[in-house]
Design a protein around this motif. Structure first.
Motif, PDB file in Angstrom:
ATOM      1  N   HIS A  19       0.805  -1.236   0.000  1.00 21.73           N
ATOM      2  CA  HIS A  19       0.000   0.000   0.000  1.00 21.73           C
ATOM      3  C   HIS A  19       0.834   1.280   0.000  1.00 21.73           C
ATOM      4  CE1 HIS A  19      -3.499  -2.490   0.385  1.00 21.73           C
ATOM      5  NE2 HIS A  19      -3.004  -3.036   1.486  1.00 21.73           N
ATOM      6  N   GLU A  20       2.155   1.153  -0.053  1.00 21.16           N
ATOM      7  CA  GLU A  20       2.988   2.346  -0.170  1.00 21.16           C
ATOM      8  C   GLU A  20       2.800   2.934  -1.566  1.00 21.16           C
ATOM      9  OE1 GLU A  20       7.700   3.717   0.030  1.00 21.16           O
ATOM     10  OE2 GLU A  20       7.166   1.629   0.374  1.00 21.16           O
ATOM     11  N   SER A  21       2.833   4.261  -1.654  1.00 23.35           N
ATOM     12  CA  SER A  21       2.640   4.940  -2.929  1.00 23.35           C
ATOM     13  C   SER A  21       3.739   5.979  -3.124  1.00 23.35           C
ATOM     14  CB  SER A  21       1.262   5.603  -2.967  1.00 23.35           C
ATOM     15  OG  SER A  21       1.002   6.109  -4.243  1.00 23.35           O
ATOM     16  N   ILE A  22       4.367   5.957  -4.281  1.00 20.51           N
ATOM     17  CA  ILE A  22       5.423   6.909  -4.608  1.00 20.51           C
ATOM     18  C   ILE A  22       4.962   7.718  -5.821  1.00 20.51           C
ATOM     19  CG2 ILE A  22       7.821   7.208  -5.335  1.00 20.51           C
ATOM     20  CD1 ILE A  22       8.352   4.397  -4.092  1.00 20.51           C
ATOM     21  N   PRO A  23       4.648   9.005  -5.626  1.00 22.13           N
ATOM     22  CA  PRO A  23       4.218   9.828  -6.766  1.00 22.13           C
ATOM     23  C   PRO A  23       5.360   9.988  -7.783  1.00 22.13           C
ATOM     24  CG  PRO A  23       3.709  10.911  -4.682  1.00 22.13           C
ATOM     25  CD  PRO A  23       4.586   9.744  -4.366  1.00 22.13           C
ATOM     26  N   ILE A  24       5.034   9.788  -9.044  1.00 18.61           N
ATOM     27  CA  ILE A  24       5.994   9.974 -10.130  1.00 18.61           C
ATOM     28  C   ILE A  24       5.650  11.265 -10.881  1.00 18.61           C
ATOM     29  CG2 ILE A  24       6.980   8.966 -12.235  1.00 18.61           C
ATOM     30  CD1 ILE A  24       7.591   7.366  -9.640  1.00 18.61           C
ATOM     31  N   VAL A  25       4.396  11.405 -11.261  1.00 18.80           N
ATOM     32  CA  VAL A  25       3.875  12.635 -11.858  1.00 18.80           C
ATOM     33  C   VAL A  25       2.711  13.067 -10.960  1.00 18.80           C
ATOM     34  CG1 VAL A  25       2.831  13.711 -13.883  1.00 18.80           C
ATOM     35  CG2 VAL A  25       4.502  11.860 -14.183  1.00 18.80           C
ATOM     36  N   PRO A  26       2.881  14.142 -10.194  1.00 18.62           N
ATOM     37  CA  PRO A  26       1.839  14.546  -9.233  1.00 18.62           C
ATOM     38  C   PRO A  26       0.455  14.657  -9.884  1.00 18.62           C
ATOM     39  CG  PRO A  26       3.809  15.868  -8.927  1.00 18.62           C
ATOM     40  CD  PRO A  26       4.035  15.051 -10.177  1.00 18.62           C
ATOM     41  N   ASN A  27      -0.532  14.130  -9.178  1.00 18.43           N
ATOM     42  CA  ASN A  27      -1.937  14.148  -9.607  1.00 18.43           C
ATOM     43  C   ASN A  27      -2.188  13.423 -10.919  1.00 18.43           C
ATOM     44  OD1 ASN A  27      -2.859  15.648  -7.330  1.00 18.43           O
ATOM     45  ND2 ASN A  27      -1.995  17.478  -8.293  1.00 18.43           N
ATOM     46  N   LEU A  28      -1.283  12.501 -11.288  1.00 20.75           N
ATOM     47  CA  LEU A  28      -1.485  11.746 -12.520  1.00 20.75           C
ATOM     48  C   LEU A  28      -1.002  10.296 -12.432  1.00 20.75           C
ATOM     49  CD1 LEU A  28      -2.466  11.865 -15.459  1.00 20.75           C
ATOM     50  CD2 LEU A  28      -0.146  12.503 -16.100  1.00 20.75           C
ATOM     51  N   PHE A  29       0.202  10.067 -11.884  1.00 15.32           N
ATOM     52  CA  PHE A  29       0.778   8.714 -11.907  1.00 15.32           C
ATOM     53  C   PHE A  29       1.655   8.468 -10.685  1.00 15.32           C
ATOM     54  CE2 PHE A  29       4.340   5.929 -13.220  1.00 15.32           C
ATOM     55  CZ  PHE A  29       3.620   4.762 -13.380  1.00 15.32           C
ATOM     56  N   SER A  30       1.432   7.306 -10.059  1.00 16.84           N
ATOM     57  CA  SER A  30       2.249   6.883  -8.916  1.00 16.84           C
ATOM     58  C   SER A  30       2.561   5.400  -9.040  1.00 16.84           C
ATOM     59  CB  SER A  30       1.495   7.088  -7.598  1.00 16.84           C
ATOM     60  OG  SER A  30       1.284   8.437  -7.342  1.00 16.84           O
ATOM     61  N   LEU A  31       3.612   4.988  -8.364  1.00 18.50           N
ATOM     62  CA  LEU A  31       3.856   3.566  -8.140  1.00 18.50           C
ATOM     63  C   LEU A  31       3.204   3.256  -6.802  1.00 18.50           C
ATOM     64  CD1 LEU A  31       7.608   3.165  -9.152  1.00 18.50           C
ATOM     65  CD2 LEU A  31       5.571   2.630 -10.494  1.00 18.50           C
TER      66      LEU A  31
END
Length: 178
Positions: free
Chosen positions: A36-48
């Motif tokens: 359930h960890e989330s790493i934003p790659i492109v804010p408000n669009l794409f995360s891991l």
């Protein structure tokens, strides 16, 4: 190696590469992220975002019992793999777009099946969203299946139909002379 052997090696390579990258990326996510960890790659669009999906696409059947899911997904996976192999075998050898598309779909199906057999669920981590509206998380296998299906649909929609040659007129009839 000539002809069919090279073509079959290429198709097997597409399937194998999809499986390899699918399993490699899932392993990396499991080793480097907490569930359930989330790493934003492109804010408000794409995360891991590391999640585990016990259900089907979009989490369908996730609330069903483990025994039901194992039987259901086992049978549907076997059916899907047999169907994909049959389609691949029956496609004309010259239909490269179709054959590579089916090889990618096959690789994706096998990649997710490996997860179900190993973990009882599928590892997902690609999270696309706009603000608070999230598309269900997916993985490399899901991407290969989706892209393969889209390519097949477009390919078949624009494929030029080859009509079989017209049967020659019957010229063997007897001509009677009076």
């Amino acid at each position: 190696m000539k002809g069919p052997a090279v073509r079959n090696l290429l198709l097997a390579s597409v399937t194998g590469l999809v499986i390899f990258f699918d399993q490699l990326t899932k392993l990396h996510i499991m080793q480097t992220m907490r569930l359930h960890e989330s790493i934003p790659i492109v804010p408000n669009l794409f995360s891991l975002t590391y999640i585990r999906n016990p259900g089907a696409a979009f989490g369908l059947l996730a609330g069903s019992s483990n025994a039901f899911r194992m039987v259901f997904f086992g049978l549907t996976s076997i059916f899907a793999l047999v169907l994909l192999c049959t389609i691949l075998y029956r496609m004309p050898e010259r239909d490269w777009v179709g054959r590579i598309s089916v090889a990618a779909i096959l690789g994706g199906a096998i990649g997710n099946l490996i997860d179900r057999l190993r973990y009882g669920e599928v590892i997902d981590f690609l999270d696309v969203y706009v603000e608070n509206y999230h598309w269900p998380a997916f993985n490399v296998a899901d991407s290969a299946i989706t892209v393969g299906v889209i390519f097949l649909i477009v390919h078949f929609a624009f494929e030029k139909k080859q009509h079989p040659p017209a049967a020659p007129e019957n010229t063997s009839s007897s001509v009677s002379t009076a």
